[in-house]
Design a protein around this motif. Structure first.
Motif, short mmCIF file in Angstrom:
data_model
loop_
_atom_site.label_atom_id
_atom_site.label_comp_id
_atom_site.label_asym_id
_atom_site.label_seq_id
_atom_site.Cartn_x
_atom_site.Cartn_y
_atom_site.Cartn_z
N PRO A 96 0.81 -1.23 0.00
CA PRO A 96 0.00 0.00 0.00
C PRO A 96 0.84 1.28 0.00
O PRO A 96 0.54 2.23 -0.72
N THR A 97 1.90 1.30 0.80
CA THR A 97 2.74 2.50 0.83
C THR A 97 3.46 2.69 -0.51
O THR A 97 3.58 3.82 -1.00
N ALA A 98 3.91 1.59 -1.10
CA ALA A 98 4.56 1.69 -2.42
C ALA A 98 3.59 2.24 -3.46
O ALA A 98 3.96 3.05 -4.30
N ALA A 99 2.32 1.79 -3.38
CA ALA A 99 1.31 2.29 -4.32
C ALA A 99 1.08 3.79 -4.12
O ALA A 99 0.87 4.53 -5.08
N LYS A 100 1.12 4.23 -2.86
CA LYS A 100 0.97 5.66 -2.58
C LYS A 100 2.14 6.45 -3.17
O LYS A 100 1.97 7.55 -3.72
N LEU A 101 3.32 5.88 -3.10
CA LEU A 101 4.52 6.56 -3.58
C LEU A 101 4.66 6.55 -5.10
O LEU A 101 5.12 7.52 -5.70
N ALA A 102 4.29 5.41 -5.72
CA ALA A 102 4.62 5.24 -7.14
C ALA A 102 3.51 4.60 -7.98
O ALA A 102 3.58 4.64 -9.20
N GLY A 103 2.52 3.98 -7.35
CA GLY A 103 1.49 3.29 -8.11
C GLY A 103 1.63 1.78 -7.98
O GLY A 103 2.39 1.28 -7.14
N ALA A 104 0.90 1.06 -8.83
CA ALA A 104 0.91 -0.40 -8.77
C ALA A 104 2.24 -0.97 -9.25
O ALA A 104 3.00 -0.30 -9.96
N ARG A 105 2.49 -2.21 -8.86
CA ARG A 105 3.68 -2.97 -9.25
C ARG A 105 4.97 -2.39 -8.67
O ARG A 105 6.02 -2.36 -9.31
#
Length: 420
Positions: free
Chosen positions: A152-161
């Motif tokens: 979830p945090t990665a998606a907030k930072l950059a999006g999916a994958r």
């Protein structure tokens, strides 16, 4: 890219080779276009020669005081013909080059025929697929339960994958890459490199990413590309070079981030770390003389296999069929690892012999007597760090949610024996 002389001298064999790749007959159109290009070149050369003769004749006539009007008129006609032919020639040459560079490499005769991965041939298996005596979890379930894998945090930072790894799991990923580099450089004879992560279009063209796979690449605003694999800069180290035989084989390795748009993979492997826009990989590249590449291919594949064995993983070598072999490869061995959480085999390394397909694009040669022969290029994952992390988590998971750290990695983990 293909040698036009091969198509010209044996169009039937070329069409048969492309048919194995699922490409419709194309040799006749290539030969016809090549004939037009050569005719145009011959015409230009003929007109240039005539223009020179006219120039000489005009000079002689003037010295004799003769009328040169007719000669000069013909000279203007010839000049116009040269301009027209030279204007048309680049377009024809570009069309021919475009066709040749869009066609995949010719497969080795031993490559099994088949439409897709279902026809790949398992050559051998190391270990037996095993399942723990408790419900096996997938890597993302293990990582999230440990509080060290955050999507979830990665998606907030950059999006999916994308993923954020933290704590001991981030260190384990770093340990994997460092250990692989040490193994390949100290025991397998590869020279470590730190390479640019941004490269120009000539570099992408040299290994075959351009123009065919442009949609798979991330492009910067100044016309550079983020590398999809360190194969790209490592292989291009010899671009436009004439090597001495004593320099070969060249064996190069690099640990680098890799960036892929994953165009066309919507809906595939959307959970976890299996298919991401950014991942880390140890790449192996070899540059050899033509008669060395078969032995080097086996050597490279064994180097990648050693990684999996030392990590205590169950793996198998797979010979890719015609329908599953990559665009630039003449033959490819995939290494697949057994993932208990997924209850499936997943590819963790591909080792390919590209023969002279990339070298022709790069104009990379080795001096042999009076001739300069195109070198052979090979590349392989030694291995993908993210997928190795997945395999370690799923293979060495314990019932209490912890993960046993393989002994070879413990010196890189301050001696820790388990994660969690």
């Amino acid at each position: 890219m293909h040698d036009i002389r091969l198509v010209r001298t044996n169009p039937e064999a070329f069409d048969a080779a492309m048919a194995r790749r699922g490409v419709a007959p194309v040799a006749s159109s290539i030969v016809a276009l090549d004939a037009r290009v050569r005719d145009a070149q011959t015409r230009v050369q003929g007109l240039l020669a005539e223009r020179n003769e006219i120039g000489k004749s005009v000079g002689i006539a003037k010295r004799k005081g003769e009328d040169t009007a007719a000669l000069e008129a013909r000279g203007r006609e010839v000049a116009g013909g040269i301009a027209a032919a030279e204007a048309a020639l680049p377009e024809q040459q570009a069309e021919l080059k475009g066709i040749l560079e869009s066609l995949p490499n010719i497969l080795d005769p031993e490559v099994p025929d088949g439409p897709d991965e279902t026809a790949n041939v398992v050559l051998h298996t190391h270990g037996e697929p095993r399942m723990p005596n408790f419900p096996a979890r997938e890597h993302f379930e293990i990582g999230e339960a440990l509080g060290m894998m955050d999507f979830p945090t990665a998606a907030k930072l950059a999006g999916a994958r994308f993923v954020v790894l933290k704590g001991a799991l981030a260190r384990l990923e770093r340990a994997l890459g460092q250990w692989m580099l040490d193994l390949h450089t100290t025991e397998h004879g590869y020279t470590e490199h730190v390479v640019p992560l941004l490269v120009n279009d000539a570099t992408m063209y040299g290994t075959g990413q351009l123009p065919k796979f442009a949609e798979d690449l991330f492009t910067t605003t100044d016309g550079r590309y983020l590398i999809p694999t360190a194969e790209v800069p490592l292989t291009n180290l010899v671009r436009d070079e004439i090597l001495q035989p004593v320099q070969l084989p060249i064996r190069a390795t690099a640990l680098s981030p890799c960036f892929r748009s994953e165009a066309g993979s919507a809906g595939r492997d959307t959970r976890g770390m299996l298919r991401q826009h950014q991942f880390t990989k140890v790449e192996l590249v070899s540059i050899t003389a033509p008669d060395q590449s078969d032995a080097e291919h086996e050597r490279m594949t064994q180097a990648a296999e050693r990684v999996l064995t030392e990590l205590g993983l169950t793996w198998r070598r797979v010979f890719l069929c015609s329908g599953d072999t990559g665009f630039g490869a003449a033959r490819t061995y995939d290494l697949e690892v057994w993932l208990p959480g997924q209850k499936a085999w997943r590819e963790i390394s591909s080792c390919s012999n590209c023969r002279d397909f990339q070298a022709r694009r790069m104009k990379a040669r080795v001096k042999t007597g009076k001739d300069n022969l195109l070198v052979h290029t090979l590349n392989g994952s030694g291995v993908a760090v993210g997928r190795a992390l997945i395999a370690v988590l799923e293979t060495h998971q314990n019932a209490d949610g912890s993960v046993a750290i393989p002994p070879v990695l413990r010196p890189y983990m301050a001696g820790a024996e388990r994660l969690g």
